[in-house]
Scaffold this active site. Structure first.
Site, PDB file in Angstrom:
ATOM      1  N   HIS A   1     -13.522  86.084  42.362  1.00 15.51           N
ATOM      2  CA  HIS A   1     -13.431  84.870  41.552  1.00 15.51           C
ATOM      3  C   HIS A   1     -12.169  84.890  40.689  1.00 15.51           C
ATOM      4  O   HIS A   1     -11.974  85.801  39.886  1.00 15.51           O
ATOM      5  CB  HIS A   1     -14.678  84.786  40.663  1.00 15.51           C
ATOM      6  CG  HIS A   1     -14.754  83.562  39.821  1.00 15.51           C
ATOM      7  ND1 HIS A   1     -14.965  83.610  38.461  1.00 15.51           N
ATOM      8  CD2 HIS A   1     -14.666  82.251  40.145  1.00 15.51           C
ATOM      9  CE1 HIS A   1     -15.007  82.376  37.979  1.00 15.51           C
ATOM     10  NE2 HIS A   1     -14.825  81.546  38.980  1.00 15.51           N
ATOM     11  N   ARG A   2     -11.301  83.910  40.904  1.00 14.33           N
ATOM     12  CA  ARG A   2     -10.008  83.830  40.209  1.00 14.33           C
ATOM     13  C   ARG A   2      -9.206  85.119  40.373  1.00 14.33           C
ATOM     14  O   ARG A   2      -8.526  85.582  39.460  1.00 14.33           O
ATOM     15  CB  ARG A   2     -10.199  83.492  38.727  1.00 14.33           C
ATOM     16  CG  ARG A   2     -10.979  82.196  38.508  1.00 14.33           C
ATOM     17  CD  ARG A   2     -11.186  81.890  37.041  1.00 14.33           C
ATOM     18  NE  ARG A   2     -12.206  80.861  36.866  1.00 14.33           N
ATOM     19  CZ  ARG A   2     -12.730  80.485  35.706  1.00 14.33           C
ATOM     20  NH1 ARG A   2     -12.293  81.048  34.593  1.00 14.33           N
ATOM     21  NH2 ARG A   2     -13.665  79.565  35.637  1.00 14.33           N
TER      22      ARG A   2
ATOM     23  N   GLU B   1     -10.766  83.391  45.261  1.00 15.73           N
ATOM     24  CA  GLU B   1     -10.859  81.991  44.850  1.00 15.73           C
ATOM     25  C   GLU B   1      -9.907  81.769  43.692  1.00 15.73           C
ATOM     26  O   GLU B   1      -9.805  82.618  42.790  1.00 15.73           O
ATOM     27  CB  GLU B   1     -12.303  81.669  44.424  1.00 15.73           C
ATOM     28  CG  GLU B   1     -12.540  80.239  43.972  1.00 15.73           C
ATOM     29  CD  GLU B   1     -12.380  80.046  42.464  1.00 15.73           C
ATOM     30  OE1 GLU B   1     -12.385  78.889  42.006  1.00 15.73           O
ATOM     31  OE2 GLU B   1     -12.221  81.059  41.727  1.00 15.73           O
TER      32      GLU B   1
ATOM     33  N   ASP C   1      -7.767  78.412  41.183  1.00 15.88           N
ATOM     34  CA  ASP C   1      -7.755  77.014  40.752  1.00 15.88           C
ATOM     35  C   ASP C   1      -6.317  76.528  40.693  1.00 15.88           C
ATOM     36  O   ASP C   1      -5.410  77.296  40.340  1.00 15.88           O
ATOM     37  CB  ASP C   1      -8.361  76.890  39.348  1.00 15.88           C
ATOM     38  CG  ASP C   1      -9.719  77.557  39.250  1.00 15.88           C
ATOM     39  OD1 ASP C   1     -10.709  76.913  39.617  1.00 15.88           O
ATOM     40  OD2 ASP C   1      -9.785  78.725  38.802  1.00 15.88           O
TER      41      ASP C   1
ATOM     42  N   HIS D   1      -6.769  77.711  35.609  1.00 12.94           N
ATOM     43  CA  HIS D   1      -8.084  77.091  35.507  1.00 12.94           C
ATOM     44  C   HIS D   1      -8.207  76.124  34.340  1.00 12.94           C
ATOM     45  O   HIS D   1      -8.650  74.991  34.499  1.00 12.94           O
ATOM     46  CB  HIS D   1      -9.171  78.166  35.384  1.00 12.94           C
ATOM     47  CG  HIS D   1     -10.545  77.609  35.177  1.00 12.94           C
ATOM     48  ND1 HIS D   1     -11.031  77.271  33.926  1.00 12.94           N
ATOM     49  CD2 HIS D   1     -11.531  77.308  36.054  1.00 12.94           C
ATOM     50  CE1 HIS D   1     -12.254  76.787  34.045  1.00 12.94           C
ATOM     51  NE2 HIS D   1     -12.581  76.798  35.327  1.00 12.94           N
TER      52      HIS D   1
ATOM     53  N   GLU E   1      -9.522  75.832  44.673  1.00 13.82           N
ATOM     54  CA  GLU E   1     -10.267  74.774  43.997  1.00 13.82           C
ATOM     55  C   GLU E   1      -9.285  73.827  43.321  1.00 13.82           C
ATOM     56  O   GLU E   1      -8.434  74.256  42.538  1.00 13.82           O
ATOM     57  CB  GLU E   1     -11.243  75.320  42.960  1.00 13.82           C
ATOM     58  CG  GLU E   1     -11.986  74.198  42.250  1.00 13.82           C
ATOM     59  CD  GLU E   1     -12.929  74.648  41.157  1.00 13.82           C
ATOM     60  OE1 GLU E   1     -13.302  73.802  40.320  1.00 13.82           O
ATOM     61  OE2 GLU E   1     -13.284  75.836  41.129  1.00 13.82           O
TER      62      GLU E   1
ATOM     63  N   LYS F   1      -8.527  71.583  40.572  1.00 10.17           N
ATOM     64  CA  LYS F   1      -9.068  71.435  39.226  1.00 10.17           C
ATOM     65  C   LYS F   1      -8.562  70.133  38.617  1.00 10.17           C
ATOM     66  O   LYS F   1      -7.360  69.971  38.389  1.00 10.17           O
ATOM     67  CB  LYS F   1      -8.633  72.617  38.359  1.00 10.17           C
ATOM     68  CG  LYS F   1      -9.565  72.909  37.219  1.00 10.17           C
ATOM     69  CD  LYS F   1     -10.850  73.492  37.749  1.00 10.17           C
ATOM     70  CE  LYS F   1     -11.882  73.633  36.656  1.00 10.17           C
ATOM     71  NZ  LYS F   1     -13.192  74.026  37.207  1.00 10.17           N
TER      72      LYS F   1
ATOM     73  N   ASP G   1     -16.898  88.146  39.756  1.00 13.06           N
ATOM     74  CA  ASP G   1     -15.851  88.708  38.900  1.00 13.06           C
ATOM     75  C   ASP G   1     -15.742  90.214  39.058  1.00 13.06           C
ATOM     76  O   ASP G   1     -14.825  90.830  38.506  1.00 13.06           O
ATOM     77  CB  ASP G   1     -16.152  88.403  37.423  1.00 13.06           C
ATOM     78  CG  ASP G   1     -16.146  86.920  37.111  1.00 13.06           C
ATOM     79  OD1 ASP G   1     -15.270  86.212  37.640  1.00 13.06           O
ATOM     80  OD2 ASP G   1     -17.013  86.470  36.332  1.00 13.06           O
TER      81      ASP G   1
END
Length: 239
Positions: free
Chosen positions: A6-7, A33, A35, A48, A108, A110, A230
């Site tokens: 995640h990120r 992943e 943003d 993000h 993603e 955003k 995470d």
């Protein structure tokens, strides 16, 4: 089940940075992943928050910075002195590194109030046009159906996913209308019956943000295809 960072891998490196991508790769992740947003001069950056305050040494709305201003901000020291001078990356540079590392990337889109979905989608599409970014190694996702509609026209060869918090009653109608391959939802609101229904309809089901091993194992048993985390979980079958 796939375990996606995640990120990047947000518990171990500053989120949405090249350092996070490298760390995820070092740990054996094959998916991350991120943003994306637009700067004032319409450069696509990996970030993000609506403001730069939390993850940099700057202050203000991200959309009010142009790229040259944004590129001078320190996006690592807030996390740890070891990451001092880490920068907010351009999407082009992030994808170039991911390609070299053989990584898959979920992008993603955003969007905050006042943002232009079509403009963001068009700029991302323009970046991809000349690049060596394999469509099969990318996944586009968004909470905004308008964004997915634009991507359907601009980049039809890249898989799309509808992001929701709770799965709505008309989820199948929405996925069909947007030609999505996957549905992303918050794991806390998911039931086993819903997971089985999504799978039975032929769609992938991906859940965010799962940081407990027992929860990851339960979702895997329900047939969830991918989780966003995470942490470097050790879920059996990570790939």
């Amino acid at each position: 089940m796939i375990v996606c960072g995640h990120r990047g891998i947000a518990s171990l490196a500053p989120e949405n940075t090249l350092a996070g991508l490298r760390e995820a790769h070092r740990l054996g992740f094959t998916w991350v992943e991120i943003d994306v947003q637009l700067t004032r001069d319409e450069q696509v950056v990996v970030a993000h928050d609506e403001k730069v305050n939390r993850c940099t040494n700057g202050k203000g709305w991200l959309r009010q910075f142009d790229w040259q201003e944004l590129s001078r901000l320190d996006a690592g020291s807030w996390f740890s002195p070891a990451f001092a001078d880490e920068r907010i990356p351009l999407l082009r540079d992030y994808l170039a590194l991911a390609t070299r590392l053989g990584m898959h990337v979920n992008i993603e889109f955003k969007l905050y109030p006042g943002d232009d979905a079509e403009r963001l989608c068009r700029r991302v599409s323009e970046i991809m046009a000349p690049g060596p970014f394999a469509p099969e190694k990318l996944l586009f996702s968004s909470f905004e159906p308008d964004c997915l509609r634009h991507l359907q026209k601009l980049q039809p060869n890249v898989a799309r996913a509808l992001l929701v918090e709770k799965i709505p009653d008309d989820w199948q109608t929405q996925l069909h209308r947007l030609s999505c391959r996957a549905l992303h939802c918050h794991y806390r609101h998911l039931t086993q019956a819903q997971a089985q229904a999504v799978s039975a309809a032929g769609y992938q089901l991906n859940c965010y943000t799962v940081n407990q091993q027992c929860q990851a194992d339960k979702l895997a048993s329900w047939g969830v295809n991918m989780i966003f985390t995470d942490k470097p979980l050790t879920t059996s079958g990570r790939r």
